[in-house]
Structure formats: C-alpha cells, structure tokens
Design a protein around this motif. Structure first.
Motif, mmCIF file in Angstrom:
data_model
loop_
_atom_site.group_PDB
_atom_site.id
_atom_site.type_symbol
_atom_site.label_atom_id
_atom_site.label_comp_id
_atom_site.label_asym_id
_atom_site.label_seq_id
_atom_site.Cartn_x
_atom_site.Cartn_y
_atom_site.Cartn_z
ATOM 1 N N UNK A 114 0.633 -1.259 0.336
ATOM 2 C CA UNK A 114 0.051 -0.114 0.062
ATOM 3 C C UNK A 114 0.617 1.493 0.340
ATOM 4 N N UNK A 115 0.273 2.267 -0.661
ATOM 5 C CA UNK A 115 1.178 3.751 -0.440
ATOM 6 C C UNK A 115 -0.014 4.661 -0.486
ATOM 7 N N UNK A 116 0.312 5.213 0.451
ATOM 8 C CA UNK A 116 -1.017 5.924 1.086
ATOM 9 C C UNK A 116 -0.670 7.108 0.948
ATOM 10 N N UNK A 117 -1.531 8.441 0.470
ATOM 11 C CA UNK A 117 -0.876 10.257 0.605
ATOM 12 C C UNK A 117 -2.746 9.800 1.619
ATOM 13 N N UNK A 118 -2.757 11.570 1.957
ATOM 14 C CA UNK A 118 -3.402 12.240 2.917
ATOM 15 C C UNK A 118 -3.671 13.213 3.175
ATOM 16 N N UNK A 119 -4.384 14.100 2.879
ATOM 17 C CA UNK A 119 -4.518 15.560 2.512
ATOM 18 C C UNK A 119 -4.110 15.773 3.762
ATOM 19 N N UNK A 120 -4.026 17.384 3.965
ATOM 20 C CA UNK A 120 -3.578 17.750 5.327
ATOM 21 C C UNK A 120 -5.678 18.141 5.723
ATOM 22 N N UNK A 121 -6.094 18.455 4.999
ATOM 23 C CA UNK A 121 -7.485 18.092 5.649
ATOM 24 C C UNK A 121 -8.350 16.663 6.078
ATOM 25 N N UNK A 122 -7.647 15.898 5.365
ATOM 26 C CA UNK A 122 -7.505 14.647 5.873
ATOM 27 C C UNK A 122 -7.310 14.416 7.447
ATOM 28 N N UNK A 123 -6.197 14.852 7.844
ATOM 29 C CA UNK A 123 -5.648 14.528 8.874
ATOM 30 C C UNK A 123 -6.202 15.612 10.328
ATOM 31 N N UNK A 124 -7.032 16.538 9.923
ATOM 32 C CA UNK A 124 -7.799 17.471 10.448
ATOM 33 C C UNK A 124 -9.118 16.396 10.447
ATOM 34 N N UNK A 125 -9.590 15.755 9.826
ATOM 35 C CA UNK A 125 -10.558 15.125 9.831
ATOM 36 C C UNK A 125 -10.445 13.809 10.661
ATOM 37 N N UNK A 126 -9.324 13.486 10.378
ATOM 38 C CA UNK A 126 -8.959 12.335 11.381
ATOM 39 C C UNK A 126 -9.397 12.773 13.064
ATOM 40 N N UNK A 127 -9.403 13.422 12.944
ATOM 41 C CA UNK A 127 -8.909 14.209 14.216
ATOM 42 C C UNK A 127 -10.318 14.366 15.083
ATOM 43 N N UNK A 128 -11.029 14.630 13.634
ATOM 44 C CA UNK A 128 -12.479 14.751 14.682
ATOM 45 C C UNK A 128 -13.743 13.855 14.898
ATOM 46 N N UNK A 129 -13.076 13.079 14.355
ATOM 47 C CA UNK A 129 -13.831 12.037 13.847
ATOM 48 C C UNK A 129 -13.631 10.605 14.746
ATOM 49 N N UNK A 130 -12.305 10.499 14.788
ATOM 50 C CA UNK A 130 -11.800 8.912 15.568
ATOM 51 C C UNK A 130 -10.970 9.913 16.839
ATOM 52 N N UNK A 131 -10.524 8.232 16.744
ATOM 53 C CA UNK A 131 -9.228 8.581 18.461
ATOM 54 C C UNK A 131 -8.186 8.520 18.148
ATOM 55 N N UNK A 132 -8.049 7.990 16.629
ATOM 56 C CA UNK A 132 -6.280 7.594 15.762
ATOM 57 C C UNK A 132 -5.920 8.716 15.694
ATOM 58 N N UNK A 133 -4.607 8.635 15.213
ATOM 59 C CA UNK A 133 -3.344 9.347 15.517
ATOM 60 C C UNK A 133 -2.918 9.390 13.988
ATOM 61 N N UNK A 134 -2.748 10.115 13.006
ATOM 62 C CA UNK A 134 -1.863 10.539 11.470
ATOM 63 C C UNK A 134 -1.010 8.915 11.517
ATOM 64 N N UNK A 135 0.122 9.059 12.721
ATOM 65 C CA UNK A 135 1.371 7.907 12.369
ATOM 66 C C UNK A 135 0.537 6.534 12.646
ATOM 67 N N UNK A 136 -0.732 6.452 13.392
ATOM 68 C CA UNK A 136 -1.248 5.299 13.434
ATOM 69 C C UNK A 136 -1.682 4.633 11.967
ATOM 70 N N UNK A 137 -2.420 5.585 11.230
ATOM 71 C CA UNK A 137 -2.564 5.362 10.069
ATOM 72 C C UNK A 137 -1.494 5.412 9.399
ATOM 73 N N UNK A 138 -0.848 6.167 9.253
ATOM 74 C CA UNK A 138 0.453 5.794 8.632
ATOM 75 C C UNK A 138 1.144 4.402 8.742
#
Length: 193
Positions: free
Chosen positions: A33-57
């Motif tokens: 898998x090759x992941x690319x996240x927008x800056x807005x995705x990182x903000x949305x992730x924080x609002x919608x889940x308990x996951x951190x960006x590093x967890x997803x990465x």
C-alpha cells in the motif's frame, strides 16, 4: 515475486474511517500500500476518530507527503493495481475530473486515469448540486468509478463498522479483490437466498 501495489488516498471529506479500513483490508490481502493523505484528511481524522495520523500511516507500506509531486506514485511508469480515494471530497473529485491537480493525491489519481488503470472515488457529500454532478460525470467519462459509500440495508448492519466494512468490501470488489467477509446478496445462509 513482488507484491502488487495499491494506492490509497484519503481526502478531507467526512468518513476518514473508510480510508483506514481500506488500509487494513489491503494489508490482509497482501497488497503493497502507498498512502497519501491531504492536510484536511488529517484534521478530519482527529475530529472523527481516536486515531492519530501516525497510527494510520503505520498501516501503510509506504507513506507519501501530499506535496511530494516527485513521488513514485506520480509517474505512470510506476505500476499499480490502481487507486481508491476513500473518502473523496468534492474538491479532490473536481481536481481529478478536470485534470487540474494541485497535490500528490489528485496527481496520482490523474496518472491512474491516463494509464487506464482502475480509479475508485468514494465521494462523500450530500446533497449534490449540479456542479458536483457534472464533476462526477466528467470523472466517469475520464475512466473513474464513482462509488459513494452507501449502506446496504439487506445486510442488516448492527454497527457503524458493519456499514463501513461493507462499503470497503464493495469498493475492493471493483478491483477484483475479495476480503472474504463481505455479506453478499443471494448467498446461502444470509437469509435472502
């Protein structure tokens, strides 16, 4: 033998969990898998889940910075099975539809289209105005598949996870990939056969 490559984009639309679950499913399927996240995705992730960006990465084999236009996934010579954008914002959809890319997520999607590979856009917006619909038509005419994550009620989902898993499974079906746990209409033992 090298593993098959699969690009997963996560944009800033509501529904970051779709991208997370896509990464988890792709890992179970043995895809690189090759992941690319927008800056807005990182903000949305924080609002919608308990996951951190590093967890997803950490779920991805390779993580690409949104501004790295020179990344391998921005080139057609880098072979992949295709790309899914889960969720796909209207902004990302519009950039992809009209080829006016401004970041690595939309550039990679544009490359997938020009190489005639599979691109699935899990568009997350409602209601839709005419401009949104025209962008969907334009993306479809360019070769993308528009697949909003619409719940299947025949599965009798009991949890949000049931809904998310079904949509992710259906999106993976479009790539010929099967996690083996998708509830399918008409299969024996499902109460509908």
């Amino acid at each position: 033998m090298a593993r098959e490559r699969f690009i997963i984009g996560i944009s800033g639309a509501s529904g970051a969990i779709y991208g997370v679950r896509m990464l988890e499913a792709a890992r179970r399927l043995g895809l690189e898998t090759h992941l690319v996240m927008t800056r807005s995705a990182k903000v949305t992730l924080a609002h919608e889940t308990t996951l951190k960006v590093r967890d997803v990465e950490a779920l991805a084999d390779v993580v690409h910075a949104i501004d790295n236009i020179g990344a391998c996934i921005s080139s057609g010579s880098f072979r992949t099975r295709g790309m899914v954008v889960a969720p796909c914002s209207i902004r990302s959809l519009s950039e992809i539809a009209y080829g006016a890319t401004s970041n690595l997520l939309t550039r990679s999607a544009d490359v997938v289209l020009k190489e005639r590979r599979r691109l699935v856009l899990m568009v997350r917006e409602t209601p839709l105005h005419l401009g949104h619909l025209r962008s969907m038509v334009q993306a479809t005419e360019a070769g993308a598949i528009i697949m909003p994550p619409v719940p299947a009620h025949y599965t009798k989902p009991a949890t949000v996870d049931d809904i998310v898993n079904h949509s992710v499974g259906r999106a993976l079906d479009l790539f010929g990939l099967d996690t083996g746990d998708l509830v399918r209409w008409g299969e024996p033992g499902r109460g509908d056969a």
